[in-house]
Design an enzyme around this catalytic site. Structure first.
Site, mmCIF file in Angstrom:
data_model
loop_
_atom_site.group_PDB
_atom_site.id
_atom_site.type_symbol
_atom_site.label_atom_id
_atom_site.label_comp_id
_atom_site.label_asym_id
_atom_site.label_seq_id
_atom_site.Cartn_x
_atom_site.Cartn_y
_atom_site.Cartn_z
ATOM 1 N N LYS A 117 0.804 -1.228 0.000
ATOM 2 C CA LYS A 117 0.000 0.000 0.000
ATOM 3 C C LYS A 117 0.833 1.272 0.000
ATOM 4 O O LYS A 117 2.029 1.274 0.283
ATOM 5 C CB LYS A 117 -0.982 -0.023 1.176
ATOM 6 N N ARG A 173 -4.233 -9.916 4.614
ATOM 7 C CA ARG A 173 -4.637 -9.915 3.200
ATOM 8 C C ARG A 173 -3.451 -9.416 2.386
ATOM 9 O O ARG A 173 -3.084 -8.243 2.489
ATOM 10 C CB ARG A 173 -5.867 -9.013 3.029
HETATM 11 C C1 7PM Z 1 -5.554 0.275 -5.425
HETATM 12 C C2 7PM Z 1 -5.613 0.799 -4.145
HETATM 13 C C3 7PM Z 1 -5.844 -1.044 -5.662
HETATM 14 C C4 7PM Z 1 -5.972 0.001 -3.091
HETATM 15 C C5 7PM Z 1 -6.192 -1.839 -4.616
HETATM 16 C C6 7PM Z 1 -6.277 -1.310 -3.343
HETATM 17 C C7 7PM Z 1 -8.378 -3.943 1.440
HETATM 18 C C8 7PM Z 1 -9.456 -4.630 0.921
HETATM 19 C C9 7PM Z 1 -8.453 -3.569 -0.680
HETATM 20 C C10 7PM Z 1 -8.116 -4.002 2.848
HETATM 21 C C11 7PM Z 1 -10.038 -5.426 3.006
HETATM 22 C C12 7PM Z 1 -5.448 -3.194 -2.060
HETATM 23 C C13 7PM Z 1 -6.568 -2.165 -2.171
HETATM 24 N N1 7PM Z 1 -7.738 -3.294 0.422
HETATM 25 N N2 7PM Z 1 -10.287 -5.372 1.679
HETATM 26 N N3 7PM Z 1 -9.498 -4.384 -0.409
HETATM 27 N N4 7PM Z 1 -8.984 -4.753 3.573
HETATM 28 N N5 7PM Z 1 -10.838 -6.146 3.802
HETATM 29 O O1 7PM Z 1 -4.306 -2.717 -1.830
HETATM 30 O O2 7PM Z 1 -7.202 -3.390 3.404
HETATM 31 O O3 7PM Z 1 -5.652 -4.372 -2.270
HETATM 32 S S1 7PM Z 1 -8.148 -2.953 -2.275
#
Ligand code: 7PM
Length: 278
Positions: A221, A255
């Site tokens: 992230k 995750r």
């Molecule tokens: C761009 C920015 C693409 C952020 C994808 C993301 C989470 C999630 C995501 C989390 C839960 C990523 C995020 N992040 N679901 N879905 N917790 N429960 O980095 O932190 O995957 S999307």
């Protein structure tokens, strides 16, 4: 601590890894929908081989500024992938969605968990998850994906997120979702500044008071990019550091994109946590 999936039960005494499976149309290939289907299935099976305990399949980008996806498009992307991963592996498959129609279609295809960045606040989502009998992950997000990073604002980020999650747990219990099927997540990067994200990880143990297994998603992230000044491809070491810190502070589900590397890190944490007094 255990998590009761409809088909199986997952032991959370040591932390486990949820592998991320994105199903998004491949802009580099003109192979159409079959290409992204096959790529997602292969990727998911690879993550299971690496040791993932859960697969999280998502077809809607929640990236800041990303455009919304229709119900039909989201179902067309994720349902075939969920069906095939359920057929070819025995790990619980989670559907990363907010929409009641997608929840129903995903569960019919074999999903036993719903991971919702909107914590089942969308009209009909709570009822769909309750009647499907799935495990739910309730994530905190301030604002909406398109605009959430504009001006994140909290009185006290840990306490504000705690209050939100407590309220969503109550909503789930009132809707008939069993407490053995609820997971909570402070939502790193979702309507938070770098400082908010760092404070949430520093204060992560507060969320254990909610009494539900804690899921943390920090893999690759922007909080890592901001501290290290590194692009997404070079954030593994930073991701592992934060995964270890989250596990030490009680996170039960991590995750992640990098399953094998994270599992090595978590196994080392567990070895230290579990060694008996001499
Ligand atoms: C761009 C920015 C693409 C952020 C994808 C993301 C989470 C999630 C995501 C989390 C839960 C990523 C995020 N992040 N679901 N879905 N917790 N429960 O980095 O932190 O995957 S999307």
């Amino acid at each position: 601590m255990r998590l009761e999936f409809s088909a199986a039960s997952l032991d959370l005494n040591d932390p486990v890894v949820m592998g991320i499976v994105n199903v998004t149309p491949d802009s580099f290939s003109d192979g159409g929908q079959f290409d992204s289907f096959q790529a997602a299935v292969d990727h998911g099976l690879g993550l299971v081989a690496e040791g993932a305990s859960i697969l999280d399949v998502g077809g809607e980008s929640t990236r800041p500024g990303a455009s919304a996806v229709t119900v039909e498009e989201e179902i067309a992307r994720v349902v075939p992938v969920i069906r095939e991963l359920t057929r070819q592996s025995s790990v619980p498959v989670s559907a990363d969605t907010s929409k009641p129609e997608v929840i129903e279609a995903a569960v019919a295809a074999g999903a036993t968990m719903v991971n919702d960045v909107r914590a089942l606040r969308q009209q009909g989502a709570l009822e769909a998850a309750a009647s499907a009998g799935v495990v739910v992950c309730l994530m905190h997000m301030q604002g909406q994906p398109r605009t959430m990073q504009a001006a994140p604002d909290y009185r006290d980020v840990v306490e504000d997120v705690y209050g939100f999650l407590a309220e969503r747990i109550e909503a789930c219990l009132s809707a008939g979702i069993d407490e053995s099927r609820i997971v909570v997540d402070p939502g790193f990067g979702f309507g938070k500044t770098l400082e908010h994200n760092l404070l949430l990880l520093q204060g992560l143990e507060r969320f254990l008071d909610l009494g539900m297994p804690l899921l943390v998603g920090v893999s690759r992230k922007s909080m890592i990019g901001a501290v290290l000044d590194k692009p997404v491809a070079d954030r593994l070491w930073g991701s592992l550091a934060l995964a270890v810190m989250a596990a030490e502070r009680g996170a039960r589900i991590l995750r992640v994109h990098d399953v094998a590397a994270t599992l090595d890190a978590l196994k080392m944490v567990a070895a230290v946590e579990n060694v008996g007094p001499q």
